[in-house]
Write a protein that holds these residues in place. Structure first.
Motif, PDB file in Angstrom:
ATOM      1  N   THR A  51       0.801  -1.226   0.000  1.00 54.87           N
ATOM      2  CA  THR A  51       0.000   0.000   0.000  1.00 54.87           C
ATOM      3  C   THR A  51       0.832   1.274   0.000  1.00 54.87           C
ATOM      4  OG1 THR A  51      -0.137   0.059   2.428  1.00 54.87           O
ATOM      5  CG2 THR A  51      -1.861  -1.161   1.251  1.00 54.87           C
ATOM      6  N   TRP A  56       5.164   3.893  -3.881  1.00 55.09           N
ATOM      7  CA  TRP A  56       5.987   5.101  -3.746  1.00 55.09           C
ATOM      8  C   TRP A  56       7.324   4.903  -4.464  1.00 55.09           C
ATOM      9  CZ3 TRP A  56      10.672   6.717  -1.697  1.00 55.09           C
ATOM     10  CH2 TRP A  56      10.809   8.084  -1.438  1.00 55.09           C
ATOM     11  N   GLY A 123      -7.049   7.906   6.536  1.00 61.43           N
ATOM     12  CA  GLY A 123      -6.623   8.656   5.357  1.00 61.43           C
ATOM     13  C   GLY A 123      -6.734  10.149   5.546  1.00 61.43           C
ATOM     14  N   HIS A 150       2.042  10.287   8.677  1.00 54.88           N
ATOM     15  CA  HIS A 150       0.721   9.654   8.543  1.00 54.88           C
ATOM     16  C   HIS A 150       0.437   8.880   9.822  1.00 54.88           C
ATOM     17  CE1 HIS A 150       2.417   5.553   7.635  1.00 54.88           C
ATOM     18  NE2 HIS A 150       3.428   6.280   7.218  1.00 54.88           N
ATOM     19  N   HIS A 263       7.256  13.654  -4.114  1.00 55.69           N
ATOM     20  CA  HIS A 263       6.812  12.419  -3.455  1.00 55.69           C
ATOM     21  C   HIS A 263       6.853  12.535  -1.936  1.00 55.69           C
ATOM     22  CE1 HIS A 263       7.459  10.921  -7.519  1.00 55.69           C
ATOM     23  NE2 HIS A 263       6.716   9.884  -7.193  1.00 55.69           N
ATOM     24  N   GLU A 267      -0.173  15.126  -0.503  1.00 56.56           N
ATOM     25  CA  GLU A 267      -0.934  14.176  -1.318  1.00 56.56           C
ATOM     26  C   GLU A 267      -0.483  12.750  -1.046  1.00 56.56           C
ATOM     27  OE1 GLU A 267      -1.802  13.139  -6.038  1.00 56.56           O
ATOM     28  OE2 GLU A 267      -0.581  14.877  -5.492  1.00 56.56           O
ATOM     29  N   TRP A 268       0.837  12.544  -0.976  1.00 59.07           N
ATOM     30  CA  TRP A 268       1.340  11.202  -0.690  1.00 59.07           C
ATOM     31  C   TRP A 268       1.056  10.797   0.751  1.00 59.07           C
ATOM     32  CZ3 TRP A 268       2.747   7.011  -3.244  1.00 59.07           C
ATOM     33  CH2 TRP A 268       3.019   7.123  -4.601  1.00 59.07           C
ATOM     34  N   LYS A 271      -2.386   9.475   0.667  1.00 57.75           N
ATOM     35  CA  LYS A 271      -2.428   8.173  -0.005  1.00 57.75           C
ATOM     36  C   LYS A 271      -1.947   7.061   0.914  1.00 57.75           C
ATOM     37  CE  LYS A 271      -1.528   9.654  -4.799  1.00 57.75           C
ATOM     38  NZ  LYS A 271      -0.515   9.592  -5.883  1.00 57.75           N
ATOM     39  N   GLY A 275      -4.283   4.156   2.258  1.00 57.34           N
ATOM     40  CA  GLY A 275      -3.969   2.816   1.773  1.00 57.34           C
ATOM     41  C   GLY A 275      -3.692   1.849   2.895  1.00 57.34           C
TER      42      GLY A 275
END
Length: 345
Positions: A51, A56, A123, A150, A263, A267-268, A271, A275
């Motif tokens: 995920t 990535w 998320g 995250h 990256h 946004e990442w 994700k 995920g």
């Protein structure tokens, strides 16, 4: 504009776009190939590989025209879980997977994301945490380049059913992070300080009676062999940071730095948080269907007891942050606004 101009306009745009694309390819072609060593501490079969790290890494390699190759070192191959921040700082790895809560008190600001019942949707909550922490990361984690932040959400898994906070008194609990450990102490329990890879062993040897953990990882770490009861509540969250060695980043070319910057963004973070976090949550249904396992349902009144019991942790967090020179109450209010804006709870 005459007809000829109308015809050549789109053509000219296409030519310019093609030229820019070729120029970018040429720039990457001149870049010196580098290998990015990415270290983490979860098993090779962990959900994070599919995920997060795999997509990535592939995206970085594609965007750099193959000049940045990512090599992944799983399962503490380059160092213990609690050492991953220092591994990135010292260049033992170029990027590492850091759980700031494994070193309680070292990173007090980002610990806000660990506060019980603050978030429930991994998320959107990851996007909120990442956006909020970018203001503080250059100071609190100044030794590294923070790529993204995250979180996941978890609960308590145990050898006996747990529905009320009063049951924690006298129990030995493996805590997921410093804030979770403070909660256990507040409730009269004893903390067992071991990392996720060591948790199953602690349970099987009787060193711990229960642990806080996300759902799917209970299965991937084999912890489902040691605990049979799983409390159905969004009890806690754990924060994670992808930390990059500054020296590695500095030696990249301008175009390669742009690839990394593209990256290492919000946004990442969203994700990765969605995920992994959503897949973790899916483990609850798997355990519910597994023989010998019981999902312990809590009433709204019981959940309210847990929420009330956790209130002192918010005060403690703000006081700890005040000591860093940051206004804790204001910082928490700012994080709540990010959470609300993304409907993360």
């Amino acid at each position: 504009m005459n007809t000829a101009s109308k015809r050549t306009g789109p053509l000219r745009s296409t030519v310019v776009a093609t030229a820019l694309g070729l120029a970018a390819l040429a720039a990457h072609a001149q870049d010196k190939p580098v290998e990015l060593k990415l270290a983490h501490w979860v098993p090779p079969n962990h959900a994070m590989f599919k995920t997060a790290w795999e997509p990535w890494s592939k995206s970085v390699e594609a965007a750099s025209n193959g000049t940045i190759k990512v090599r992944i070192f799983p399962a503490q191959q380059l160092g213990k879980a609690a050492d991953h921040y220092d591994m990135a700082r010292d260049g033992i790895a170029d990027m590492t997977f850091v759980n700031p809560g494994y070193q309680a008190g070292r990173f007090p600001i980002i610990a806000a994301g660990e506060l019980p019942f603050l978030v429930s949707k991994p998320g959107p909550a990851s996007a909120a945490l990442d956006a909020w922490y970018r203001k503080y990361a250059p100071t609190e984690m100044k030794d590294v380049k923070v790529c993204l932040a995250h979180l996941h959400v978890g609960t308590i898994h145990s050898k006996k059913p747990i529905t009320e906070p009063s049951q924690i008194k006298g129990m030995k609990i493996r805590s997921s992070n410093g804030t979770n450990a403070a909660f256990v102490s507040l409730l009269g329990g004893t903390n067992v300080q071991v990392s996720a890879p060591e948790a199953r062993d602690a349970l099987e040897k009787g060193v711990a009676d229960a642990l806080s953990f996300p759902w799917e990882s209970v299965i991937s770490f084999g912890i489902d062999k040691a605990v049979k009861y799983h409390s159905d509540m969004r009890l806690y969250a754990s924060n994670f940071v992808w930390a990059m060695n500054k020296g590695f980043y500095d030696k990249l070319s301008a175009s390669q730095k742009k690839v990394i910057d593209d990256h290492c963004n919000n946004e990442w973070a969203a994700k990765v948080g969605a995920g992994w976090g959503d897949l973790e949550d899916g483990g609850q249904a798997k355990l519910e269907k597994t023989a010998g396992h019981t999902i312990v349902k809590l009433t709204p009144a019981q959940v309210d007891q847990w929420r009330k019991a956790a209130e002192p942790l918010y005060v403690q967090w703000a006081q700890a942050v005040d000591k860093t020179g940051v206004n804790g109450q204001q910082a928490l209010a700012d994080l709540r606004r990010e959470i609300d804006a993304r409907k993360a709870n």
